[in-house]
Motif scaffolding. Structure first.
Motif, PDB file in Angstrom:
ATOM      1  N   SER A 242       0.818  -1.209   0.000  1.00 22.01           N
ATOM      2  CA  SER A 242       0.000   0.000   0.000  1.00 22.01           C
ATOM      3  C   SER A 242       0.851   1.257   0.000  1.00 22.01           C
ATOM      4  O   SER A 242       0.600   2.202  -0.767  1.00 22.01           O
ATOM      5  CB  SER A 242      -0.933  -0.007   1.221  1.00 22.01           C
ATOM      6  N   TRP A 243       1.861   1.290   0.855  1.00 24.50           N
ATOM      7  CA  TRP A 243       2.721   2.470   0.910  1.00 24.50           C
ATOM      8  C   TRP A 243       3.612   2.581  -0.326  1.00 24.50           C
ATOM      9  O   TRP A 243       3.919   3.698  -0.776  1.00 24.50           O
ATOM     10  CB  TRP A 243       3.549   2.473   2.187  1.00 24.50           C
ATOM     11  N   ASP A 244       4.013   1.447  -0.900  1.00 28.24           N
ATOM     12  CA  ASP A 244       4.763   1.502  -2.162  1.00 28.24           C
ATOM     13  C   ASP A 244       3.908   2.130  -3.255  1.00 28.24           C
ATOM     14  O   ASP A 244       4.389   2.961  -4.047  1.00 28.24           O
ATOM     15  CB  ASP A 244       5.206   0.098  -2.585  1.00 28.24           C
ATOM     16  N   HIS A 245       2.636   1.743  -3.302  1.00 25.18           N
ATOM     17  CA  HIS A 245       1.724   2.345  -4.286  1.00 25.18           C
ATOM     18  C   HIS A 245       1.569   3.837  -4.029  1.00 25.18           C
ATOM     19  O   HIS A 245       1.623   4.651  -4.968  1.00 25.18           O
ATOM     20  CB  HIS A 245       0.353   1.665  -4.228  1.00 25.18           C
ATOM     21  N   PHE A 246       1.375   4.213  -2.774  1.00 20.91           N
ATOM     22  CA  PHE A 246       1.238   5.623  -2.415  1.00 20.91           C
ATOM     23  C   PHE A 246       2.455   6.417  -2.877  1.00 20.91           C
ATOM     24  O   PHE A 246       2.328   7.491  -3.484  1.00 20.91           O
ATOM     25  CB  PHE A 246       1.060   5.745  -0.902  1.00 20.91           C
ATOM     26  N   ASN A 247       3.649   5.909  -2.597  1.00 25.61           N
ATOM     27  CA  ASN A 247       4.879   6.626  -2.951  1.00 25.61           C
ATOM     28  C   ASN A 247       5.061   6.728  -4.459  1.00 25.61           C
ATOM     29  O   ASN A 247       5.510   7.773  -4.966  1.00 25.61           O
ATOM     30  CB  ASN A 247       6.083   5.929  -2.311  1.00 25.61           C
ATOM     31  N   ARG A 248       4.710   5.676  -5.192  1.00 26.86           N
ATOM     32  CA  ARG A 248       4.787   5.756  -6.656  1.00 26.86           C
ATOM     33  C   ARG A 248       3.773   6.753  -7.200  1.00 26.86           C
ATOM     34  O   ARG A 248       4.077   7.546  -8.099  1.00 26.86           O
ATOM     35  CB  ARG A 248       4.547   4.375  -7.280  1.00 26.86           C
ATOM     36  N   LYS A 249       2.581   6.721  -6.661  1.00 27.50           N
ATOM     37  CA  LYS A 249       1.490   7.577  -7.145  1.00 27.50           C
ATOM     38  C   LYS A 249       1.834   9.055  -7.000  1.00 27.50           C
ATOM     39  O   LYS A 249       1.542   9.859  -7.900  1.00 27.50           O
ATOM     40  CB  LYS A 249       0.220   7.252  -6.354  1.00 27.50           C
ATOM     41  N   TRP A 250       2.459   9.425  -5.877  1.00 24.55           N
ATOM     42  CA  TRP A 250       2.720  10.825  -5.600  1.00 24.55           C
ATOM     43  C   TRP A 250       4.180  11.224  -5.821  1.00 24.55           C
ATOM     44  O   TRP A 250       4.560  12.348  -5.504  1.00 24.55           O
ATOM     45  CB  TRP A 250       2.306  11.150  -4.164  1.00 24.55           C
ATOM     46  N   SER A 251       4.964  10.318  -6.385  1.00 22.84           N
ATOM     47  CA  SER A 251       6.385  10.598  -6.611  1.00 22.84           C
ATOM     48  C   SER A 251       6.567  11.861  -7.458  1.00 22.84           C
ATOM     49  O   SER A 251       5.969  12.001  -8.526  1.00 22.84           O
ATOM     50  CB  SER A 251       7.040   9.407  -7.314  1.00 22.84           C
ATOM     51  N   GLY A 252       7.377  12.771  -6.966  1.00 24.80           N
ATOM     52  CA  GLY A 252       7.695  13.991  -7.701  1.00 24.80           C
ATOM     53  C   GLY A 252       6.678  15.100  -7.562  1.00 24.80           C
ATOM     54  O   GLY A 252       6.925  16.229  -8.028  1.00 24.80           O
ATOM     55  N   CYS A 253       5.545  14.829  -6.917  1.00 19.96           N
ATOM     56  CA  CYS A 253       4.492  15.847  -6.839  1.00 19.96           C
ATOM     57  C   CYS A 253       4.760  16.911  -5.783  1.00 19.96           C
ATOM     58  O   CYS A 253       4.348  18.062  -5.940  1.00 19.96           O
ATOM     59  CB  CYS A 253       3.150  15.187  -6.558  1.00 19.96           C
TER      60      CYS A 253
END
Length: 281
Positions: A242-253
């Motif tokens: 779940s946190w891996d998905h969160f970090n990928r989703k918001w990466s660079g934002c």
């Protein structure tokens, strides 16, 4: 909008705690409400307990039984389309015990302004700005639940000021949201199977210029992470995913902000929007 409340609880292998949670919801919810319970294929006797409780409360409780454990957010997604569009939605973990007056107070905070999306209470076993210990001495030992203390603390909090504050993120342990906010912001991200869903939803709310509140006059008791302890590997695999998905989703934002500035501190931010505010009455 009518002050009708749809309460959602996800159950998985925490039979005695889930029963206590549901009994307290049925006892203390002081708004017109319907209770939606979805069970993630429990094997510990929860199904029999839920069937019996559902039979005793046919007008107020709808039970859905899934054939496998699909995780927290996917369980909610499986029943969300069945929930009528009127009223408000309150998400309560199955290891949380609410106290007297919780629903009306959270609803009052939600109605302070049209741009308030959601509100969450203080609690034991809840971190961040919702930790009761940030504001008050321990209501009871951390590993011991006492209903009298739950009632006592909620009574004492009626004299607290401020009554509520704005927050950058609310914890998903217990929270109430406007239906309009859920429709605009979207439901919980089902790729956050078990964890990070609250942080993700909080960010999406702020990006659409909704505000989040913490109710400083409302307290719940949380048996911290007991729902995780019954999962394989204590939920570590799902939490990591779940946190891996969160970090990928918001990466660079939000590279211009530290995690504290983004999600924890009371310092103002422009993107995503946040301004600290206190509500005194």
């Amino acid at each position: 909008m009518s002050a009708f409340l749809h309460v959602i609880v996800v159950s998985f292998n925490t039979c005695s705690k889930t029963l206590q949670c549901l009994r307290f919801i049925l006892r203390y919810t002081d708004l017109p409400f319907h209770l939606w319970v979805v069970d993630n294929a429990s094997t510990d006797g929860s199904i029999d307990m839920l069937n019996e409780l559902s039979a005793q409360n046919r007008e107020r409780l709808t039970l859905t039984r899934l054939s496998e454990n699909v995780g927290y957010t996917r369980a909610i997604a499986s029943i969300y389309p069945n929930i009528p569009a009127h009223g408000y939605v309150c998400f309560i973990n199955s290891d949380v015990y609410v106290g007297p007056g919780f629903a009306k107070r959270l609803h009052k905070h939600l109605e302070r302004h049209p741009d308030i999306a959601a509100v969450a209470p203080l609690g034991s076993g809840i971190g961040g700005w919702q930790d009761i210990l940030k504001y008050h001495s321990p209501p009871s030992p951390a590993d011991e639940f006492d209903e009298a203390k739950l009632v006592q603390v909620n009574h004492a909090l009626q004299n607290t000021h401020p009554k509520a504050i704005t927050a950058k993120c609310i914890q998903g342990t217990v929270w109430m949201a406007k239906r309009a906010a859920l429709e605009e912001i979207g439901e919980l991200d089902t790729a956050c199977v078990c964890g990070a869903d609250d942080a993700d939803w909080s960010l999406r709310a702020r990006l659409k210029n909704w505000r989040l509140l913490i109710a400083l006059d409302t307290y719940v008791w949380h048996d911290n992470h007991s729902s995780f302890s019954v999962l394989d590997d204590h939920g570590k695999t799902w939490i990591t995913q779940s946190w891996d998905h969160f970090n990928r989703k918001w990466s660079g934002c939000f590279d211009h902000l530290s995690w504290s500035d983004l999600m924890e501190s009371i310092d103002p931010t422009v993107y995503p929007a946040y301004q600290y505010e206190e509500f005194m009455v």
